[in-house]
Design a protein around this motif. Sequence first.
Motif, PDB file in Angstrom:
ATOM      1  N   VAL A   1      -0.229  -6.570 -13.317  1.00  0.00           N
ATOM      2  CA  VAL A   1      -0.082  -5.657 -12.385  1.00  0.00           C
ATOM      3  C   VAL A   1       0.398  -4.113 -12.933  1.00  0.00           C
ATOM      4  CG1 VAL A   1       1.525  -5.295 -10.501  1.00  0.00           C
ATOM      5  CG2 VAL A   1       0.508  -7.445 -10.833  1.00  0.00           C
ATOM      6  N   THR A   2      -0.355  -3.276 -12.024  1.00  0.00           N
ATOM      7  CA  THR A   2      -0.301  -1.891 -12.572  1.00  0.00           C
ATOM      8  C   THR A   2       0.400  -1.041 -11.234  1.00  0.00           C
ATOM      9  OG1 THR A   2      -2.519  -1.344 -11.867  1.00  0.00           O
ATOM     10  CG2 THR A   2      -1.862  -1.969 -14.319  1.00  0.00           C
ATOM     11  N   PHE A   3       0.726   0.122 -11.447  1.00  0.00           N
ATOM     12  CA  PHE A   3       1.180   0.931 -10.217  1.00  0.00           C
ATOM     13  C   PHE A   3       0.712   2.321 -10.507  1.00  0.00           C
ATOM     14  CE2 PHE A   3       5.216   0.764 -12.645  1.00  0.00           C
ATOM     15  CZ  PHE A   3       5.536   2.004 -12.705  1.00  0.00           C
ATOM     16  N   GLU A   4       0.338   2.996  -9.583  1.00  0.00           N
ATOM     17  CA  GLU A   4       0.122   4.444  -9.431  1.00  0.00           C
ATOM     18  C   GLU A   4       1.072   5.260  -8.738  1.00  0.00           C
ATOM     19  OE1 GLU A   4      -3.535   4.826  -6.501  1.00  0.00           O
ATOM     20  OE2 GLU A   4      -3.667   3.327  -8.405  1.00  0.00           O
ATOM     21  N   PRO A   5       1.902   6.224  -9.228  1.00  0.00           N
ATOM     22  CA  PRO A   5       2.628   6.906  -8.361  1.00  0.00           C
ATOM     23  C   PRO A   5       2.063   7.584  -7.109  1.00  0.00           C
ATOM     24  CG  PRO A   5       3.422   7.100 -10.673  1.00  0.00           C
ATOM     25  CD  PRO A   5       2.197   6.521 -10.539  1.00  0.00           C
TER      26      PRO A   5
ATOM     27  N   ALA B   1       4.725   4.816  -4.730  1.00  0.00           N
ATOM     28  CA  ALA B   1       3.851   4.235  -5.452  1.00  0.00           C
ATOM     29  C   ALA B   1       2.901   3.154  -4.850  1.00  0.00           C
ATOM     30  CB  ALA B   1       4.187   3.681  -6.785  1.00  0.00           C
ATOM     31  N   ILE B   2       1.584   2.744  -5.180  1.00  0.00           N
ATOM     32  CA  ILE B   2       0.961   1.712  -4.915  1.00  0.00           C
ATOM     33  C   ILE B   2       0.612   0.760  -6.331  1.00  0.00           C
ATOM     34  CG2 ILE B   2      -1.333   0.822  -3.984  1.00  0.00           C
ATOM     35  CD1 ILE B   2      -1.799   4.124  -3.157  1.00  0.00           C
TER      36      ILE B   2
ATOM     37  N   LEU C   1      -1.517  -4.526  -4.025  1.00  0.00           N
ATOM     38  CA  LEU C   1      -0.354  -5.552  -3.901  1.00  0.00           C
ATOM     39  C   LEU C   1       0.563  -5.291  -2.789  1.00  0.00           C
ATOM     40  CD1 LEU C   1       0.508  -8.303  -4.948  1.00  0.00           C
ATOM     41  CD2 LEU C   1       1.818  -7.013  -6.583  1.00  0.00           C
ATOM     42  N   HIS C   2       1.120  -4.095  -2.895  1.00  0.00           N
ATOM     43  CA  HIS C   2       2.198  -3.701  -1.947  1.00  0.00           C
ATOM     44  C   HIS C   2       2.354  -1.953  -2.447  1.00  0.00           C
ATOM     45  CE1 HIS C   2       5.574  -3.159  -4.967  1.00  0.00           C
ATOM     46  NE2 HIS C   2       5.225  -4.324  -5.440  1.00  0.00           N
ATOM     47  N   THR C   3       3.156  -1.480  -1.342  1.00  0.00           N
ATOM     48  CA  THR C   3       3.381  -0.166  -1.610  1.00  0.00           C
ATOM     49  C   THR C   3       5.144  -0.161  -1.666  1.00  0.00           C
ATOM     50  OG1 THR C   3       3.804   0.544   0.931  1.00  0.00           O
ATOM     51  CG2 THR C   3       1.577   0.879  -0.120  1.00  0.00           C
ATOM     52  N   LEU C   4       5.486   0.986  -2.512  1.00  0.00           N
ATOM     53  CA  LEU C   4       6.902   1.166  -2.606  1.00  0.00           C
ATOM     54  C   LEU C   4       7.264   2.817  -2.341  1.00  0.00           C
ATOM     55  CD1 LEU C   4       9.189  -0.077  -5.500  1.00  0.00           C
ATOM     56  CD2 LEU C   4       9.116   2.531  -5.103  1.00  0.00           C
TER      57      LEU C   4
END
Length: 307
Positions: free
Chosen positions: A236-240, A249-250, A259-262
């Motif tokens: 699982v990765t995230f991009e700010p 981030a996504i 998967l989700h946003t934050l």
Amino acid sequence: MSKVEEFEELRPLLFSIAYRILGSVGEAEDAVQETWLRFDGSSTRPTSTKAFLSAAVTRISIDVLRSARVRREEYVGPWFPEPLLSDPYQDPAQAVELADSVSMAALLLLERLSPLERAVFVLREVFAFEFGEVAAAVGRSEAACRQLLVRARRHMEAGRPRFEADRQERHELATRFFDALRSGDVGGLRDLLAADVQLVGDCGGKAPQLAKAVMGAQNVARVLGTVFPLMSRIDVTFEPHEVNGQPGAIFRDRDGKVLHTLALDVLDGQIQTIRTVINPDKLGHLGPVADAWAVDREVKQARRQMN
């Protein structure tokens, strides 16, 4: 200009009005499309196309919001607006108002208002419409609109969110947060969190929760510092990315699906609230959506292997 050209020029404004009234990307896009159908079907050209279209999209949004209220009352768990990555309407003279009004915190405050109060507040306070324009849009007298605005302001001022004014400082704090999150640095995370920080998720009963509402810097740091290193083990990765005008981030699964946003609320150099949206119904406009249940099973399996 042709009707199509006039409409397309105003589309960003119409979407931005509808989104702030509805808190839903999909419903706002539908409201804008319905506005076009009414405009296209009109046999006469209005004196002011902007006034006509703004009034039409406002009335449509009010009607949609009234029906949506019932669904939201029956919603499973916390309800958050659909995440918005960028606001299509830009106006340098109102940049601060526009950015603050689209934040998760502000949209949740708007949920306290009646549909009419919400529409009046959005048109007058956010987009600076004259009272005559507001009255025409909502079908009430100017005097009634002034009273609606007074009530709306009272509700909003009681819990109005405040954010870090310096965008650069906010960005730097978010960068440190995501660096600590990526490495599972619990201490580093704790240092960035307000003592009474809250971590809250919107799953709508359709996806596993990252965690039920968690409060306190130590508890939130421990949850984040434990879960995300496990997620990285299963790719699982995230991009700010800015989410509703705030640092965020996504998160994506190994196939690049959402998967989700934050989103982070930042004030006084600390993170006050962390909101995640994992309900798949609210993520489709961002791209193909991941199977959050499958990711959750893999995370649990990774935890067992570590133990």
